[in-house]
Each structure stands twice: as C-alpha cells, then as structure tokens.
Design an enzyme around this catalytic site. Structure first.
Site, PDB file in Angstrom:
ATOM      1  N   GLY A  11       0.795  -1.233   0.000  1.00  0.00           N
ATOM      2  CA  GLY A  11       0.000   0.000   0.000  1.00  0.00           C
ATOM      3  C   GLY A  11       0.818   1.268   0.000  1.00  0.00           C
ATOM      4  N   SER A  12       2.031   1.217  -0.585  1.00  0.00           N
ATOM      5  CA  SER A  12       2.816   2.468  -0.597  1.00  0.00           C
ATOM      6  C   SER A  12       2.147   3.508  -1.503  1.00  0.00           C
ATOM      7  CB  SER A  12       4.266   2.216  -1.009  1.00  0.00           C
ATOM      8  OG  SER A  12       4.355   1.860  -2.362  1.00  0.00           O
ATOM      9  N   HIS A 108      -0.112   0.827 -13.273  1.00  0.00           N
ATOM     10  CA  HIS A 108       0.732  -0.291 -13.683  1.00  0.00           C
ATOM     11  C   HIS A 108       2.173   0.213 -13.790  1.00  0.00           C
ATOM     12  CE1 HIS A 108       1.701  -4.135 -15.488  1.00  0.00           C
ATOM     13  NE2 HIS A 108       2.419  -3.486 -16.378  1.00  0.00           N
ATOM     14  N   ASP A 149      -4.878  -4.901 -17.655  1.00  0.00           N
ATOM     15  CA  ASP A 149      -3.969  -3.817 -18.072  1.00  0.00           C
ATOM     16  C   ASP A 149      -4.306  -3.285 -19.457  1.00  0.00           C
ATOM     17  OD1 ASP A 149      -2.566  -4.156 -15.673  1.00  0.00           O
ATOM     18  OD2 ASP A 149      -1.261  -5.673 -16.555  1.00  0.00           O
ATOM     19  N   GLU A 178       5.522   6.397  -9.534  1.00  0.00           N
ATOM     20  CA  GLU A 178       4.109   6.088  -9.237  1.00  0.00           C
ATOM     21  C   GLU A 178       3.596   6.997  -8.127  1.00  0.00           C
ATOM     22  OE1 GLU A 178       2.855   1.933  -8.922  1.00  0.00           O
ATOM     23  OE2 GLU A 178       4.887   1.362  -9.496  1.00  0.00           O
TER      24      GLU A 178
END
Ligand code: GRF
Length: 205
Positions: A11-12, A108, A149, A178
């Site tokens: 969960g970063s 992704h 994806d 991200e």
C-alpha cells in the site's frame, strides 16, 4: 468524490495518496479500503488514518456472482463513486466493472501496452523490461476494463533504464514515479478535468 481503495499488499501508493490528501493536493475521500489479504500493510495504513477496512476475498464466497454482489453492497454502503486499485492482486468482477463503468482506475509499473497482462506484476514486470532490453520504462494510470492492463490510458510517464539496473533498482525508481503521479490522475478525475472518447482520454493531468 468518495473512493474505495482496493489493495492487497504494502500500500505504498495508497500512502502516497493519503499524504496528498493531507497536504490538500488531492480532493478525494477515502471511504473504505477493501482487500483480500487481512495482514496487508495497506489495511494498517488505512487504520492509522481512520479509514474503514473490509476484508473480502473471492474465496469467501461460493461463486463470483455472490462475491460481486457482496462487493457491490459494500461499495453502496460506503457511497463509493470511484474505485482506485493500488496493488490489488485480484481481478475485479465484470459485474463491478459494469456498475462502475469508467470509474475503476489502476496503476501499472510499466508503459502499457508493453509489459502488462496476466502474470505481469511486481518485479516480474521490471525483469521483463530488462530481459527485453528496453531503454525506457515508466508508469501507466488507466481505466480498468475486462482485460488485464487494457483500459483507456489516463496518464503515462517514463523513467530511463540504466546500465546495470536490476529489477529491484528499476522497480524502485518506477515506484517513486508512481507515488509522484497517481494522485495527479485521480485529481484530474475528481475535478472533472478529463473525458473519455472511445479509448482515448482527453484533458489535462
Ligand atoms: C505498484 O507497483 C503498482 O503499480 C502495482 O502494484 C504495486 C503496488 O505497490 N499495481 P504498493 O502496494 O502500492 O506499494
């Protein structure tokens, strides 16, 4: 806009979104965190910020229809308008995708449509990039459809593949990107800045 975070692991990305909300950059309410793994660090992050958690896995139900119906009820109970996948390792049932058309988003860790699809997750993605000899990789934020994806792309950005990179070193740089990017795409959705025509997403992220 009320969102559900779907997470299975560390969960970063979820944490980076929480941080952006706390700093006032991201205007989303985290209504609930749903996951298939009760010991996921993502749940701990949710609890620290008083975000309700729901442990729900397909294996808890006799079939996908029962699972999807329960998931739908949970989403309705929490008045969820947007589903945000953040390291979610299960397929989202078609019934949910139908009910939340163009309102399920995923991130992704590569440049789709390359290096994506079933089985390509975590370090496997970065190893595939290295094995192919690609010179750039990056991040893709996209709407989720029935294919892995595959849905319309909201945002992409690149990182260079460096000589001597391992899946771990490349993955670390991609993950940092991200964290810096996901909130921007979600804020664009929350603020109504983007529209989808066909499979092309228009508007500024
Ligand atoms: C990220 O690399 C994301 O792109 C992928 O799963 C990973 C989740 O990492 N979908 P974390 O749980 O957010 O740390």
């Amino acid at each position: 806009m009320k969102c559900a975070i779907f997470a299975s692991g560390g969960g970063s990305n979820f944490q980076a979104l929480i941080d952006r909300k706390l700093s006032g950059d991201l205007h989303l309410d985290f209504a609930v965190c749903i996951g298939n793994n009760s010991s996921a660090m993502a749940f701990e992050r949710a609890r620290r910020h008083a975000i309700p958690t729901v442990h729900m896995a397909p294996s808890h139900f006799p079939d996908e229809n029962a699972y999807a119906s329960n998931l739908l009820k949970t989403l309705a109970d929490h008045k969820v308008e947007l589903i945000v996948l953040a390291g979610y390792m299960k397929k989202v049932p078609g019934k949910i995708l139908a009910a939340f058309a163009d309102r399920v988003v995923n991130i992704h860790p590569a440049l789709l449509p390359a290096f994506g699809g079933k089985g390509l997750y975590g370090e496997k993605v970065h190893q595939a990039v290295l094995d192919y000899g690609a010179k750039v990789s990056g991040v893709t934020v996209h709407f989720v459809d029935e294919e892995y994806d595959h849905g319309p792309i909201i945002f992409q950005d690149t990182v260079k593949v460096l000589d001597g990179d391992t899946a771990a070193t490349l993955g670390k740089r991609v993950l940092a990107l991200e964290h810096a990017s996901y909130w921007r795409a979600l804020e664009a959705i929350a603020s109504g800045a983007i529209v989808i025509r066909g499979r092309t997403v228009h508007g500024a992220v």
